[in-house]
Write an enzyme that holds these catalytic residues in place. Structure first.
Site, PDB file in Angstrom:
ATOM      1  CG  PHE A 159      -0.218   0.462   2.492  1.00 20.27           C
ATOM      2  CD1 PHE A 159      -0.058   1.817   2.779  1.00 20.27           C
ATOM      3  CD2 PHE A 159       0.330  -0.456   3.376  1.00 20.27           C
ATOM      4  CE1 PHE A 159       0.619   2.234   3.920  1.00 20.27           C
ATOM      5  CE2 PHE A 159       1.007  -0.051   4.509  1.00 20.27           C
ATOM      6  CZ  PHE A 159       1.155   1.304   4.777  1.00 20.27           C
ATOM      7  CE  LYS A 183      -2.989  -8.557  -4.298  1.00 17.81           C
ATOM      8  NZ  LYS A 183      -3.426  -7.512  -3.329  1.00 17.81           N
ATOM      9  CD  GLU A 186      -5.397  -5.965   0.364  1.00 17.30           C
ATOM     10  OE1 GLU A 186      -4.464  -5.782  -0.438  1.00 17.30           O
ATOM     11  OE2 GLU A 186      -5.285  -6.674   1.382  1.00 17.30           O
ATOM     12  CB  SER A 236       4.808  -7.362   5.546  1.00 17.56           C
ATOM     13  OG  SER A 236       4.009  -8.458   5.152  1.00 17.56           O
ATOM     14  CB  CYS A 291      10.384  -0.395   2.483  1.00 19.91           C
ATOM     15  SG  CYS A 291      11.158   0.224   0.982  1.00 19.91           S
ATOM     16  CD  GLU A 391       8.634  -2.555   8.077  1.00 20.15           C
ATOM     17  OE1 GLU A 391       7.918  -3.552   7.904  1.00 20.15           O
ATOM     18  OE2 GLU A 391       9.215  -1.965   7.147  1.00 20.15           O
TER      19      GLU A 391
HETATM   20  P1  NAD Z   1       1.620  -6.615   3.058  1.00 21.19           P
HETATM   21  O1  NAD Z   1       2.675  -7.657   3.104  1.00 21.19           O
HETATM   22  O2  NAD Z   1       0.553  -6.616   4.075  1.00 21.19           O
HETATM   23  O3  NAD Z   1       0.886  -6.628   1.642  1.00 21.19           O
HETATM   24  C1  NAD Z   1       1.611  -6.760   0.436  1.00 21.19           C
HETATM   25  C2  NAD Z   1       0.756  -7.507  -0.584  1.00 21.19           C
HETATM   26  O4  NAD Z   1       0.511  -8.842  -0.107  1.00 21.19           O
HETATM   27  C3  NAD Z   1      -0.586  -6.867  -0.825  1.00 21.19           C
HETATM   28  O5  NAD Z   1      -0.852  -6.878  -2.207  1.00 21.19           O
HETATM   29  C4  NAD Z   1      -1.559  -7.754  -0.048  1.00 21.19           C
HETATM   30  O6  NAD Z   1      -2.815  -7.850  -0.645  1.00 21.19           O
HETATM   31  C5  NAD Z   1      -0.890  -9.107  -0.044  1.00 21.19           C
HETATM   32  N1  NAD Z   1      -1.165  -9.862   1.183  1.00 21.19           N
HETATM   33  C6  NAD Z   1      -1.470  -9.373   2.407  1.00 21.19           C
HETATM   34  N2  NAD Z   1      -1.630 -10.370   3.289  1.00 21.19           N
HETATM   35  C7  NAD Z   1      -1.423 -11.532   2.625  1.00 21.19           C
HETATM   36  C8  NAD Z   1      -1.424 -12.902   2.999  1.00 21.19           C
HETATM   37  N3  NAD Z   1      -1.686 -13.280   4.234  1.00 21.19           N
HETATM   38  N4  NAD Z   1      -1.143 -13.821   2.057  1.00 21.19           N
HETATM   39  C9  NAD Z   1      -0.856 -13.451   0.794  1.00 21.19           C
HETATM   40  N5  NAD Z   1      -0.853 -12.155   0.399  1.00 21.19           N
HETATM   41  C10 NAD Z   1      -1.126 -11.201   1.284  1.00 21.19           C
HETATM   42  O7  NAD Z   1       2.420  -5.206   3.054  1.00 21.19           O
HETATM   43  P2  NAD Z   1       1.820  -3.737   3.176  1.00 21.19           P
HETATM   44  O8  NAD Z   1       1.356  -3.516   4.558  1.00 21.19           O
HETATM   45  O9  NAD Z   1       0.903  -3.453   2.055  1.00 21.19           O
HETATM   46  O10 NAD Z   1       3.147  -2.884   2.903  1.00 21.19           O
HETATM   47  C11 NAD Z   1       4.038  -2.511   3.908  1.00 21.19           C
HETATM   48  C12 NAD Z   1       5.213  -3.447   3.981  1.00 21.19           C
HETATM   49  O11 NAD Z   1       5.892  -3.485   2.729  1.00 21.19           O
HETATM   50  C13 NAD Z   1       6.277  -3.007   4.976  1.00 21.19           C
HETATM   51  O12 NAD Z   1       6.755  -4.125   5.659  1.00 21.19           O
HETATM   52  C14 NAD Z   1       7.360  -2.396   4.103  1.00 21.19           C
HETATM   53  O13 NAD Z   1       8.659  -2.388   4.667  1.00 21.19           O
HETATM   54  C15 NAD Z   1       7.289  -3.285   2.925  1.00 21.19           C
HETATM   55  N6  NAD Z   1       7.873  -2.643   1.756  1.00 21.19           N
HETATM   56  C16 NAD Z   1       9.095  -3.079   1.343  1.00 21.19           C
HETATM   57  C17 NAD Z   1       9.716  -2.460   0.273  1.00 21.19           C
HETATM   58  C18 NAD Z   1      11.065  -2.906  -0.197  1.00 21.19           C
HETATM   59  O14 NAD Z   1      11.455  -2.519  -1.293  1.00 21.19           O
HETATM   60  N7  NAD Z   1      11.802  -3.686   0.558  1.00 21.19           N
HETATM   61  C19 NAD Z   1       9.074  -1.394  -0.382  1.00 21.19           C
HETATM   62  C20 NAD Z   1       7.811  -0.990   0.074  1.00 21.19           C
HETATM   63  C21 NAD Z   1       7.218  -1.636   1.141  1.00 21.19           C
END
Ligand code: NAD
Length: 507
Positions: A159, A183, A186, A236, A291, A391
């Site tokens: 997000f 994808k 959401e 994440s 991130c 985090e």
């Molecule tokens: P998230 O992991 O909750 O969601 C990421 C994606 O995974 C979304 O599209 C979501 O729909 C999907 N998802 C969520 N739960 C799931 C599950 N149980 N099973 C399968 N898919 C699932 O992450 P977020 O909260 O949207 O984003 C923040 C996180 O992203 C932070 O940890 C941040 O550090 C990380 N991030 C990392 C980078 C990088 O380049 N290293 C860049 C941006 C964000």
């Protein structure tokens, strides 16, 4: 999932993109996309059905047959047009992004711009997707490589950068000759969808780019789908680790860029004013939801006395909606995020960190319903405390101290994450020692958020990354292609036959 209220039911629906057509999902599961500053429901996003996900992959599979043969210059020119369209629509894109995500309009433009740089990079694909050739590796034999597209690739995005991160993915995948299923998060899919519309307007043919929406079930379906060859994930650590394992098990190439805990080391010889400006900007900008946000500052030696100055600067930041002029810190993306961040602040207090500045419950006139947390500062933070181990992904600074640079480097290296780190100093020797000894993939020297421009690749490391190749830069061309090595001999009439060769040597 929130059951649509009567007001929400009137909100527009976010469409799927399958085979070049924006279509309404037939699902019964919907989630509201909510403005985090006001709680206004902006749209409803579907959780696509298994049949819709299959249809998107099938469209991509069908489109691959022609797209893989499309000349490299034709592919590149689409991205030249695309970058122009993004520039022309920048203000609208930023406004959509701020409404659904919360960050300030200026930062939203930055989000789009950092993605736009990758689109420019994709437009230069003719220079990037070059093979190698070694002439005369044996008598009359040449060996060369061709970098061929893999097929259908998929991207799963978080997000926090709903413009930049989708643009890390599909432009490079498509420019290298693949087709794609995206994808988006959401939580804020609207700016992503506007960018997808512009991509079609730029000339991406039907089926080459497809979009499905959803959460866990959609992600698992993409990980398992036999026709998907590679998955790029950003999000994440918990979900990324799951995606890496599940998709690898299904035989796919996978790259996962994941969570972080980024440390800055401050030496006492650093330029104080510039350093504090950089630290405060990188800690509290985007409400800490980056991130590469700085979340731990290790003050070395006499710099340990800078806590009060850090706090004073943090207090100058304006907390309000991202659309308000002069805002530095916007709302957190959701009520759940707000609850998690304030819960962690509570734990920090309970576990003995010193709360120097408490940003809970700021009064934000006109936006009383917003998910705001103001700049929050802890000092005396130690490993073992939840605010250090987790985090936080909110506007919370953890200040720690060290006697020496060596002690500070050991402290950072003991943390499992490896996304980004920075040192602030005027000593070239200290900076070089830091660069050599720090075990983190992206290093800033007097630069707080060292995210490389796309001439290089994003190179997070250790617990922040799974898979060897990073997004954009040169590495991603290798990620989205299969290297084929061709060894060729063209017999020439005058060649004297050397007879049967029963050895493995090329003669
Ligand atoms: P998230 O992991 O909750 O969601 C990421 C994606 O995974 C979304 O599209 C979501 O729909 C999907 N998802 C969520 N739960 C799931 C599950 N149980 N099973 C399968 N898919 C699932 O992450 P977020 O909260 O949207 O984003 C923040 C996180 O992203 C932070 O940890 C941040 O550090 C990380 N991030 C990392 C980078 C990088 O380049 N290293 C860049 C941006 C964000």
């Amino acid at each position: 999932m929130n059951a649509p209220t009567s007001v929400a039911a009137l909100a527009p629906t976010v469409k799927l993109l399958i085979g070049g057509r924006f279509v309404e999902s037939q699902t019964t599961e919907w989630r509201d996309v909510v403005n985090p500053a006001t709680q206004q429901v902006l749209a409803r996003v579907p959780f696509a059905t298994p049949a819709e996900i299959d249809a998107a992959v099938a469209a991509a599979q069908e489109a691959f047959r022609a797209w893989r043969r499309t000349p490299i210059g034709t592919r590149a020119r689409i991205f030249l047009r695309y970058q122009q369209l993004i520039r022309e629509n920048m203000a609208e894109l930023a406004a959509i992004l701020t409404a659904e995500q919360g960050k300030t309009l200026a930062d939203a433009e930055g989000d789009v711009f950092r993605g736009l740089e990758v689109v420019e990079h994709a437009a230069a694909i003719g220079n990037l997707q070059l093979g190698e050739l070694a002439n005369n590796v044996a008598n009359g034999v040449d060996t060369y490589t061709v970098l061929q597209p893999l097929g259908v690739c998929a991207g799963i995005t978080p997000f926090n950068f709903p413009a930049m991160i989708p643009l890390w993915m599909f432009p490079m995948a498509i420019a290298t000759g693949n087709t794609f299923v995206l994808k988006p998060s959401e939580q804020d899919p609207m700016v992503t969808m506007r960018l997808v519309e512009l991509a079609l307007e730029a000339g991406i043919p039907p089926g080459v780019l497809n979009v499905v929406h959803g959460g866990e079930a959609a992600v698992n379906a993409l990980c398992d789908h036999p026709d998907i060859k590679a998955i790029s994930f950003v999000g994440s650590t918990k979900v990324g680790t799951h995606v890496y394992q599940r998709a690898s098990l299904a035989g796919k190439r996978v790259q996962c860029m994941m969570g972080a805990k980024n440390h800055a080391i401050v030496l006492p010889d650093a330029n104080k004013e510039q350093t504090l400006n950089a630290l405060v900007g990188a800690t509290f900008g985007a409400a800490g939801q980056r991130c590469m946000a700085l979340s731990v500052v290790v003050l070395v030696g006499e710099a340990r006395e800078w806590v009060a100055d850090f706090v004073a600067k943090a207090k100058t930041l304006k907390v309000s909606a991202g659309t308000e002029a002069g805002t530095d810190v916007g709302p957190l993306v959701s009520r759940a995020a707000h609850q998690r961040v304030t819960g962690l602040i509570e734990r920090g207090v309970a576990e003995g960190a010193t709360l120097e500045l408490d940003g809970r419950d700021p009064q934000v006139a006109g936006y009383e319903q917003g998910n705001f947390v103001g700049p929050t500062v802890f000092s005396g933070v130690k490993p073992g405390m939840a605010v250090y181990e987790q985090e936080i992904f909110g506007p919370v600074a953890c200040l720690a101290g060290a006697e020496t640079l060596d002690e500070a480097i050991a402290f950072v290296n003991a943390n499992p994450n490896g996304n980004g780190t920075a040192i602030f100093t005027q000593s070239g020797a200290a900076a070089r020692r830091f660069q050599e000894e720090i075990d983190v993939g992206q290093v800033g020297i007097n630069v707080p958020i060292p995210v490389p421009v796309p001439l290089f690749s994003f190179s997070g490391s250790r617990a922040s990354k799974l898979g060897d190749l990073g997004p954009y830069g040169k590495q991603v061309v290798l990620f989205y292609t299969q290297t084929k090595t061709v060894t060729a001999r063209w017999f020439d009439d005058s060649t004297v036959s050397q007879g049967v060769n029963t050895t493995i040597s090329l003669k």
